[in-house]
Structure formats: C-alpha cells, structure tokens
Motif scaffolding. Sequence first.
Motif, mmCIF file in Angstrom:
data_model
loop_
_atom_site.group_PDB
_atom_site.id
_atom_site.type_symbol
_atom_site.label_atom_id
_atom_site.label_comp_id
_atom_site.label_asym_id
_atom_site.label_seq_id
_atom_site.Cartn_x
_atom_site.Cartn_y
_atom_site.Cartn_z
ATOM 1 N N ILE A 149 0.897 -1.120 0.065
ATOM 2 C CA ILE A 149 0.207 -0.038 0.048
ATOM 3 C C ILE A 149 0.940 1.288 -0.053
ATOM 4 C CG2 ILE A 149 -1.753 1.299 1.373
ATOM 5 C CD1 ILE A 149 -2.676 -1.399 2.555
ATOM 6 N N PRO A 150 0.928 1.933 -1.215
ATOM 7 C CA PRO A 150 1.500 3.323 -1.182
ATOM 8 C C PRO A 150 1.083 4.230 -0.391
ATOM 9 C CG PRO A 150 0.903 2.675 -3.558
ATOM 10 C CD PRO A 150 0.325 1.766 -2.446
ATOM 11 N N ASP A 151 1.967 5.136 0.367
ATOM 12 C CA ASP A 151 1.558 6.061 1.511
ATOM 13 C C ASP A 151 0.707 5.640 2.325
ATOM 14 O OD1 ASP A 151 2.773 7.941 -0.417
ATOM 15 O OD2 ASP A 151 0.804 8.185 -1.717
ATOM 16 N N TYR A 152 0.972 4.459 2.776
ATOM 17 C CA TYR A 152 0.506 3.876 4.145
ATOM 18 C C TYR A 152 0.420 4.655 5.296
ATOM 19 C CZ TYR A 152 5.173 2.457 5.638
ATOM 20 O OH TYR A 152 6.362 2.421 6.036
ATOM 21 N N GLU A 153 1.333 5.744 5.393
ATOM 22 C CA GLU A 153 1.450 6.438 6.574
ATOM 23 C C GLU A 153 0.057 7.366 6.659
ATOM 24 O OE1 GLU A 153 3.575 6.396 4.293
ATOM 25 O OE2 GLU A 153 5.834 6.224 4.982
ATOM 26 N N LYS A 154 -0.391 7.795 5.352
ATOM 27 C CA LYS A 154 -1.503 8.448 5.395
ATOM 28 C C LYS A 154 -3.021 7.680 5.130
ATOM 29 C CE LYS A 154 1.030 12.126 2.996
ATOM 30 N NZ LYS A 154 1.268 13.070 1.873
ATOM 31 N N ARG A 155 -2.775 6.694 4.757
ATOM 32 C CA ARG A 155 -3.845 5.741 4.282
ATOM 33 C C ARG A 155 -4.418 4.332 5.149
ATOM 34 N NH1 ARG A 155 -2.585 3.668 -1.236
ATOM 35 N NH2 ARG A 155 -4.980 3.275 -1.234
ATOM 36 N N LEU A 156 -3.413 4.077 5.925
ATOM 37 C CA LEU A 156 -3.789 2.733 6.469
ATOM 38 C C LEU A 156 -3.577 2.833 8.159
ATOM 39 C CD1 LEU A 156 -3.793 -0.513 6.356
ATOM 40 C CD2 LEU A 156 -1.329 -0.475 6.691
ATOM 41 N N PHE A 157 -4.839 2.418 8.605
ATOM 42 C CA PHE A 157 -4.846 2.366 9.906
ATOM 43 C C PHE A 157 -5.224 1.002 10.487
ATOM 44 C CE2 PHE A 157 -6.466 6.232 8.099
ATOM 45 C CZ PHE A 157 -5.723 7.318 9.033
ATOM 46 N N LEU A 158 -4.649 0.808 11.544
ATOM 47 C CA LEU A 158 -4.639 -0.741 12.307
ATOM 48 C C LEU A 158 -5.220 -0.782 13.453
ATOM 49 C CD1 LEU A 158 -3.643 -3.679 12.142
ATOM 50 C CD2 LEU A 158 -1.332 -2.820 13.141
ATOM 51 N N ARG A 159 -6.217 -1.877 13.956
ATOM 52 C CA ARG A 159 -6.632 -2.019 15.042
ATOM 53 C C ARG A 159 -6.098 -3.418 15.663
ATOM 54 N NH1 ARG A 159 -12.874 -1.855 15.920
ATOM 55 N NH2 ARG A 159 -12.680 -3.993 15.376
ATOM 56 N N VAL A 160 -5.303 -3.190 16.697
ATOM 57 C CA VAL A 160 -4.545 -4.523 17.244
ATOM 58 C C VAL A 160 -4.642 -4.614 18.623
ATOM 59 C CG1 VAL A 160 -2.650 -2.849 17.746
ATOM 60 C CG2 VAL A 160 -2.139 -5.283 17.189
ATOM 61 N N MET A 161 -4.567 -5.727 19.241
ATOM 62 C CA MET A 161 -4.666 -6.030 20.886
ATOM 63 C C MET A 161 -3.726 -5.302 21.581
ATOM 64 S SD MET A 161 -5.773 -10.114 21.157
ATOM 65 C CE MET A 161 -6.136 -9.791 22.750
ATOM 66 N N THR A 162 -3.955 -5.200 22.637
ATOM 67 C CA THR A 162 -3.077 -4.079 23.510
ATOM 68 C C THR A 162 -1.871 -4.946 24.160
ATOM 69 O OG1 THR A 162 -4.501 -4.805 25.286
ATOM 70 C CG2 THR A 162 -4.931 -2.717 24.179
ATOM 71 N N PHE A 163 -1.131 -5.557 23.402
ATOM 72 C CA PHE A 163 -0.017 -6.295 23.748
ATOM 73 C C PHE A 163 1.202 -5.345 23.241
ATOM 74 C CE2 PHE A 163 -2.195 -10.578 23.175
ATOM 75 C CZ PHE A 163 -2.777 -10.586 24.676
ATOM 76 N N PRO A 164 2.109 -4.820 24.414
ATOM 77 C CA PRO A 164 3.213 -4.036 23.896
ATOM 78 C C PRO A 164 4.128 -4.561 23.068
ATOM 79 C CG PRO A 164 2.588 -3.662 26.180
ATOM 80 C CD PRO A 164 1.694 -4.979 25.982
ATOM 81 N N PRO A 165 4.488 -5.761 23.031
ATOM 82 C CA PRO A 165 5.474 -6.440 21.962
ATOM 83 C C PRO A 165 4.950 -6.092 20.611
ATOM 84 C CG PRO A 165 5.367 -7.749 23.701
ATOM 85 C CD PRO A 165 4.231 -6.969 24.060
ATOM 86 N N PHE A 166 3.528 -6.283 20.358
ATOM 87 C CA PHE A 166 2.998 -6.217 19.026
ATOM 88 C C PHE A 166 2.968 -5.001 18.403
ATOM 89 C CE2 PHE A 166 -0.185 -9.932 19.846
ATOM 90 C CZ PHE A 166 0.586 -10.852 19.745
ATOM 91 N N ILE A 167 2.551 -4.015 19.364
ATOM 92 C CA ILE A 167 2.561 -2.621 19.132
ATOM 93 C C ILE A 167 4.171 -2.082 18.843
ATOM 94 C CG2 ILE A 167 2.228 -0.146 19.993
ATOM 95 C CD1 ILE A 167 -0.048 -1.548 21.624
ATOM 96 N N LYS A 168 5.015 -2.697 19.580
ATOM 97 C CA LYS A 168 6.748 -2.153 19.402
ATOM 98 C C LYS A 168 6.940 -2.555 18.145
ATOM 99 C CE LYS A 168 10.892 -2.632 21.551
ATOM 100 N NZ LYS A 168 11.606 -3.256 20.682
ATOM 101 N N ASN A 169 6.640 -3.702 17.803
ATOM 102 C CA ASN A 169 6.697 -4.488 16.374
ATOM 103 C C ASN A 169 6.449 -3.600 15.347
ATOM 104 O OD1 ASN A 169 8.183 -6.414 14.528
ATOM 105 N ND2 ASN A 169 6.080 -6.999 14.163
ATOM 106 N N ILE A 170 4.944 -3.006 15.336
ATOM 107 C CA ILE A 170 4.413 -2.460 14.384
ATOM 108 C C ILE A 170 4.965 -1.192 13.904
ATOM 109 C CG2 ILE A 170 2.281 -1.264 13.640
ATOM 110 C CD1 ILE A 170 0.870 -3.681 15.352
ATOM 111 N N ILE A 171 5.483 -0.487 15.245
ATOM 112 C CA ILE A 171 6.090 0.909 15.039
ATOM 113 C C ILE A 171 7.198 0.627 14.500
ATOM 114 C CG2 ILE A 171 6.992 2.739 16.446
ATOM 115 C CD1 ILE A 171 4.677 2.370 18.406
ATOM 116 N N GLU A 172 8.217 -0.399 14.959
ATOM 117 C CA GLU A 172 9.498 -0.559 14.053
ATOM 118 C C GLU A 172 9.319 -0.863 12.757
ATOM 119 O OE1 GLU A 172 11.138 -3.465 16.751
ATOM 120 O OE2 GLU A 172 11.679 -2.154 18.103
ATOM 121 N N LEU A 173 8.366 -1.470 12.364
ATOM 122 C CA LEU A 173 8.098 -1.765 10.732
ATOM 123 C C LEU A 173 7.751 -0.699 10.021
ATOM 124 C CD1 LEU A 173 6.261 -5.356 11.058
ATOM 125 C CD2 LEU A 173 8.626 -4.790 10.136
#
Length: 261
Positions: A149-173
């Motif tokens: 997905i081009p320009d995902y920073e403006k277009r893509l929103f993700l709902r995810v469970m509240t597990f810190p390792p998951f969220i940390k990994n998503i941000i690092e990606l």
Amino acid sequence: MILLIAGTSDSYQIIKALKKQKKNLIATVTTDYGEKLIKDKFKIRVIKKRLDQDDIYNLIKKEKISLVVDSTHPFAEEISKKAIKAAEESGIEYLRFERKEVDLSKYTYYNAKIIKTLNYKKAAKIANDFEKIFLTTGSKNIEIFLKEIPDYEKRLFLRVMTFPPFIKNIIELGLPPANIIAAKGPFTKEFNQSLFKEYGADVIITKASGDSSGLKSKIEAAVELGIAVIVIQRPKINYPLFFNEVDNLINYIKANYKTEV
C-alpha cells in the motif's frame, strides 16, 4: 491424558467441559496472557511455547498423550498441520475444533460491498483501490500491507490487541503510532461505527474468523455506513475429524474415551 492446543476463547469452553468430565489434560499456548488466564481460571498445567512438529511429538510421548484436541485460531494453519502429523506419527487421534463461519451471503440483500479474497497479499492489492483503509486482521502480517500500500502513513489504520510487543513491532516496521488503535475486542457494532467514522474508512479488511471474533458486528457496522469490506477466507485444511460445536466435541470424547485420558 488430553493435549489441548489452545489459542481462542473457544478453548476455555472446551477446558471447562473436559474438567467437568474429569478428564486429565495439558494445555499449550503461545502468549503470557493465555498462560495466566488458563492457569488462574482452570488450575491446569499449561505449557507456553511455540511448538514445532517435533515438540508436539515429544510432548505426546513424554506425557503419554492419548488424544490431541486442536482449538487454535482458524488462521493458525501451520500449528494445525504440525499437530495432525505428530498425532498421526504417534498413532493417536487428532480432533479439530473450529468455530462456525459467518454466512456472508445474507448481507447481499443490503447492497453491501463484501469482497472475498484468499490471502493477505490479494487483500492488500484490492484495498489499494480505496483511499482510507481500516485493517482489523491483527499484527501478524502487517508487513504485507506496508509493502503493498503506497503512502500507508496517510492511508492505513490498524486496530490491534493491547500487547506492547505487538505494538512495538508495528512501530518499528514503520506504521506511525497515530495510525494504531490498541484495544481488546470483540467490539459492538456501535463502537466499530464510531472508529470507522473517526478514521474516515473507505474499506475494512478482516478475516473469516467467526462470530466470536466479532466479525458480524464489524460487517454490520460497515454495511450500515456504506463501507466496503474485504474478507480474507480461511485456509483449507483436510482435518481428520472436525467439530464446530463444543457439545458435539465433548460428546464424541465421552463416547470414545470412557476412562480418564
């Protein structure tokens, strides 16, 4: 002894029913949350580990397992395939429990735009035809969407469970923190609608996980708002024996395993 490969809320119903039948069992999980919940609630032995086929085979031998019950997520296909093979090699029975699928055909009466697809990559490609994309498939395959997905920073929103390792990994990606909605479901139709409107969603991406995962409320929320829904279909596995009602599973075990297992 029964080996229960857990991974969904359905697992808890199965454990409760098996304990009522006074069956001996060991549960396996992959998260700290799952381990704590089962230990605290049911007081049974829990093994927290991502099992490969050899792990399952060795566990069967070591613990004298006579029955494997697989109640993992409908999309956890690799562990199911490994469990089937390990049980087969050990000469014991494998039973699969998988929640019922939601009938999507009824939504066609509401002029809903529901698009079925076979995998995450195809879902991402289809989603590219829409501007704002709301992803509810979890964090496991987020890399596919970031790549496709081009320009995902403006277009893509993700709902995810509240597990810190998951969220940390998503941000690092690379997905910005502002694009991440961390919350534990399942959610009501009204809550879904509030989120979809808040983030201006033009399309929702979800999986055919079953109603206990909140699929119906997501679809109904989107349909009422006129938002398209992309539904990734379940992987097809040839299970030796399959159940989608807990009572039917327990009755089978009662009938075929008279003594404690």
